[in-house]
Design a protein around this motif. Sequence first.
Motif, PDB file in Angstrom:
ATOM      1  N   MET A   1     -58.543   4.814  27.080  1.00  0.00           N
ATOM      2  CA  MET A   1     -57.407   4.372  26.254  1.00  0.00           C
ATOM      3  C   MET A   1     -57.501   5.025  24.879  1.00  0.00           C
ATOM      4  O   MET A   1     -58.568   5.051  24.274  1.00  0.00           O
ATOM      5  CB  MET A   1     -57.442   2.852  26.112  1.00  0.00           C
ATOM      6  N   ALA A   2     -56.380   5.533  24.403  1.00  0.00           N
ATOM      7  CA  ALA A   2     -56.404   6.213  23.096  1.00  0.00           C
ATOM      8  C   ALA A   2     -56.422   5.188  21.970  1.00  0.00           C
ATOM      9  O   ALA A   2     -55.663   4.216  21.986  1.00  0.00           O
ATOM     10  CB  ALA A   2     -55.187   7.097  22.966  1.00  0.00           C
ATOM     11  N   VAL A   3     -57.327   5.402  21.037  1.00  0.00           N
ATOM     12  CA  VAL A   3     -57.412   4.509  19.877  1.00  0.00           C
ATOM     13  C   VAL A   3     -56.634   5.165  18.738  1.00  0.00           C
ATOM     14  O   VAL A   3     -56.793   6.356  18.496  1.00  0.00           O
ATOM     15  CB  VAL A   3     -58.889   4.305  19.464  1.00  0.00           C
ATOM     16  N   PRO A   4     -55.763   4.403  18.043  1.00  0.00           N
ATOM     17  CA  PRO A   4     -55.026   4.996  16.927  1.00  0.00           C
ATOM     18  C   PRO A   4     -55.999   5.590  15.909  1.00  0.00           C
ATOM     19  O   PRO A   4     -57.119   5.093  15.747  1.00  0.00           O
ATOM     20  CB  PRO A   4     -54.270   3.820  16.315  1.00  0.00           C
ATOM     21  N   GLU A   5     -55.544   6.621  15.240  1.00  0.00           N
ATOM     22  CA  GLU A   5     -56.423   7.334  14.321  1.00  0.00           C
ATOM     23  C   GLU A   5     -57.002   6.416  13.252  1.00  0.00           C
ATOM     24  O   GLU A   5     -58.176   6.460  12.953  1.00  0.00           O
ATOM     25  CB  GLU A   5     -55.625   8.461  13.668  1.00  0.00           C
ATOM     26  N   ARG A   6     -56.118   5.624  12.664  1.00  0.00           N
ATOM     27  CA  ARG A   6     -56.619   4.713  11.630  1.00  0.00           C
ATOM     28  C   ARG A   6     -56.135   3.309  11.932  1.00  0.00           C
ATOM     29  O   ARG A   6     -54.945   3.068  12.055  1.00  0.00           O
ATOM     30  CB  ARG A   6     -56.140   5.149  10.252  1.00  0.00           C
ATOM     31  N   VAL A   7     -57.072   2.408  12.092  1.00  0.00           N
ATOM     32  CA  VAL A   7     -56.679   1.050  12.453  1.00  0.00           C
ATOM     33  C   VAL A   7     -56.824   0.080  11.288  1.00  0.00           C
ATOM     34  O   VAL A   7     -56.091  -0.897  11.183  1.00  0.00           O
ATOM     35  CB  VAL A   7     -57.485   0.540  13.668  1.00  0.00           C
ATOM     36  N   LEU A   8     -57.748   0.355  10.396  1.00  0.00           N
ATOM     37  CA  LEU A   8     -58.000  -0.565   9.273  1.00  0.00           C
ATOM     38  C   LEU A   8     -56.833  -0.486   8.295  1.00  0.00           C
ATOM     39  O   LEU A   8     -56.386   0.603   7.945  1.00  0.00           O
ATOM     40  CB  LEU A   8     -59.309  -0.141   8.593  1.00  0.00           C
ATOM     41  N   ASN A   9     -56.355  -1.649   7.839  1.00  0.00           N
ATOM     42  CA  ASN A   9     -55.182  -1.603   6.962  1.00  0.00           C
ATOM     43  C   ASN A   9     -55.515  -0.997   5.599  1.00  0.00           C
ATOM     44  O   ASN A   9     -56.681  -0.868   5.225  1.00  0.00           O
ATOM     45  CB  ASN A   9     -54.500  -2.982   6.863  1.00  0.00           C
ATOM     46  N   GLU A  10     -54.460  -0.654   4.888  1.00  0.00           N
ATOM     47  CA  GLU A  10     -54.605   0.079   3.635  1.00  0.00           C
ATOM     48  C   GLU A  10     -55.425  -0.682   2.604  1.00  0.00           C
ATOM     49  O   GLU A  10     -56.153  -0.092   1.820  1.00  0.00           O
ATOM     50  CB  GLU A  10     -53.214   0.321   3.061  1.00  0.00           C
ATOM     51  N   ARG A  11     -55.291  -1.985   2.617  1.00  0.00           N
ATOM     52  CA  ARG A  11     -56.000  -2.784   1.606  1.00  0.00           C
ATOM     53  C   ARG A  11     -57.503  -2.739   1.817  1.00  0.00           C
ATOM     54  O   ARG A  11     -58.285  -2.879   0.887  1.00  0.00           O
ATOM     55  CB  ARG A  11     -55.496  -4.243   1.639  1.00  0.00           C
ATOM     56  N   LEU A  12     -57.921  -2.565   3.067  1.00  0.00           N
ATOM     57  CA  LEU A  12     -59.361  -2.631   3.367  1.00  0.00           C
ATOM     58  C   LEU A  12     -59.992  -1.274   3.630  1.00  0.00           C
ATOM     59  O   LEU A  12     -61.184  -1.184   3.917  1.00  0.00           O
ATOM     60  CB  LEU A  12     -59.587  -3.552   4.579  1.00  0.00           C
ATOM     61  N   VAL A  13     -59.165  -0.232   3.513  1.00  0.00           N
ATOM     62  CA  VAL A  13     -59.650   1.061   3.966  1.00  0.00           C
ATOM     63  C   VAL A  13     -60.845   1.566   3.145  1.00  0.00           C
ATOM     64  O   VAL A  13     -61.700   2.287   3.647  1.00  0.00           O
ATOM     65  CB  VAL A  13     -58.483   2.072   4.047  1.00  0.00           C
ATOM     66  N   GLU A  14     -60.963   1.103   1.901  1.00  0.00           N
ATOM     67  CA  GLU A  14     -62.123   1.539   1.104  1.00  0.00           C
ATOM     68  C   GLU A  14     -63.400   0.762   1.454  1.00  0.00           C
ATOM     69  O   GLU A  14     -64.477   1.069   0.956  1.00  0.00           O
ATOM     70  CB  GLU A  14     -61.824   1.397  -0.393  1.00  0.00           C
ATOM     71  N   PHE A  15     -63.266  -0.265   2.294  1.00  0.00           N
ATOM     72  CA  PHE A  15     -64.445  -1.080   2.616  1.00  0.00           C
ATOM     73  C   PHE A  15     -64.962  -0.750   4.014  1.00  0.00           C
ATOM     74  O   PHE A  15     -64.282  -0.994   5.002  1.00  0.00           O
ATOM     75  CB  PHE A  15     -64.105  -2.574   2.559  1.00  0.00           C
ATOM     76  N   GLY A  16     -66.155  -0.196   4.077  1.00  0.00           N
ATOM     77  CA  GLY A  16     -66.763   0.009   5.390  1.00  0.00           C
ATOM     78  C   GLY A  16     -67.661  -1.179   5.676  1.00  0.00           C
ATOM     79  O   GLY A  16     -67.363  -2.304   5.306  1.00  0.00           O
ATOM     80  N   THR A  17     -68.787  -0.924   6.325  1.00  0.00           N
ATOM     81  CA  THR A  17     -69.797  -1.958   6.540  1.00  0.00           C
ATOM     82  C   THR A  17     -70.466  -2.249   5.206  1.00  0.00           C
ATOM     83  O   THR A  17     -70.708  -1.328   4.428  1.00  0.00           O
ATOM     84  CB  THR A  17     -70.852  -1.420   7.514  1.00  0.00           C
ATOM     85  N   THR A  18     -70.784  -3.511   4.919  1.00  0.00           N
ATOM     86  CA  THR A  18     -71.415  -3.799   3.627  1.00  0.00           C
ATOM     87  C   THR A  18     -72.778  -3.117   3.562  1.00  0.00           C
ATOM     88  O   THR A  18     -73.453  -2.904   4.579  1.00  0.00           O
ATOM     89  CB  THR A  18     -71.617  -5.306   3.339  1.00  0.00           C
ATOM     90  N   ILE A  19     -73.158  -2.781   2.342  1.00  0.00           N
ATOM     91  CA  ILE A  19     -74.435  -2.115   2.117  1.00  0.00           C
ATOM     92  C   ILE A  19     -75.592  -3.017   2.572  1.00  0.00           C
ATOM     93  O   ILE A  19     -76.635  -2.536   3.017  1.00  0.00           O
ATOM     94  CB  ILE A  19     -74.583  -1.735   0.619  1.00  0.00           C
ATOM     95  N   PHE A  20     -75.363  -4.342   2.495  1.00  0.00           N
ATOM     96  CA  PHE A  20     -76.438  -5.282   2.863  1.00  0.00           C
ATOM     97  C   PHE A  20     -76.702  -5.205   4.365  1.00  0.00           C
ATOM     98  O   PHE A  20     -77.848  -5.195   4.811  1.00  0.00           O
ATOM     99  CB  PHE A  20     -76.069  -6.706   2.432  1.00  0.00           C
TER     100      PHE A  20
END
Length: 390
Positions: A1-20
Amino acid sequence: MAVPERVLNERLVEFGTTIFAEMSALALSTGAINLGQGFPDTDGPREVADAAVAAIRAGHNQYPPGLGIADLRLAVAEHQKRFYGMHFDPDAEVLITAGATEAIAAVMLSLLEPGDEVVLFEPYYDSHIAGIAMAGAERRLVTLRPPDYRFDPDELAAAIGPCTRMIVVNSPHNPTGKVFDREELELIAELCREHDLLAVTDEVYEHLAYDGEHIPMATLPGMRERTISVSSGGKTFSFTGWKIGWVCAMPELRDAVTTAKQFLTFVNGAPFQHAMAVGLRLGDDYFDGLRNSMRARRDQLSDGLSAAGFEVYRPAGTYFVTADVRPLGFDDGMALCRKLPELCGVVAVPNVVFYDNEREGRHLVRFAFCKRPEVLDEAVERLAKLGAGS
Ligand code: GLN
């Protein structure tokens, strides 16, 4: 199944996994000593743990009330009176949350409109800016700089504009360990009063102030009615996994925050709420003992890091110490933290992740000292090899 290129919304796109999470996973996979994520390596008080077990056995295992169990709300109000002389109505002005993280998210989601601006200090704690982003609001940052991390009052005043809705104050401050003094809090309070802003405080390290005292913003003149005070029991009682926090604020504000909170976790941790009430009512010897033992570890790790060649900014509070890695011949804290397990078997957190202005934090690394003294000794011994080898 094809996954859309970007799924995370714009508001959260700068947040990856927390450093902790990233650094704790690294500690686990390498077997390194974890001085990254701030959690103690011993349990909190026996009577508090026993109270949680007793609460489970007594059948407190279904949803607690939406505001939190009445006895814990009372215990929170008693705590605010006992330590700070503040009066909160446990029924109208206290809300129990799933840790301070949920409380902060609920505050942002309930009190901010998209496009509102929030002023906070950099380095910031990650969940504060994530809460602002999820609410569709914007952050305006005022930088705290070592060695004392004082802010420039003009910079703070300049950060406030027509769209500013609130100022966030985290004291004692993660990651720097700064404890805001009365003069600094007064300056912030004055701006809140002048511009009719809310103050949101994150006071989870309130019982870990070694130099200077913890002063809740809500105790300052004119601030009780405009401050949303957030704290939790995780750090104070060394049960960070229980996730019991609270909000204290005027009834209108408390009710607004409750509106968002009920759709985040709804409620949480029924038996732990009972146990936390026992914790909050422990005698002064418990709170003094925690502070004294953590102060000794602050000194142990700060001295050890200095001896290992770091430039150390000895923290006035919290259980974190920040060090400049440049004297050891490194200049990129992130790269160093990713290599540190391999270099010497220790995990730390790069402070750069707490900055927008990356240049300010690039060379700084945070170590947690809420670990057994023998673990700190071993970590320091390993870190001393870094300098020796360079
Ligand atoms: N507050 C902890 C710290 O700063 C981490 C909590 C978390 O992992 N979200 O290390």
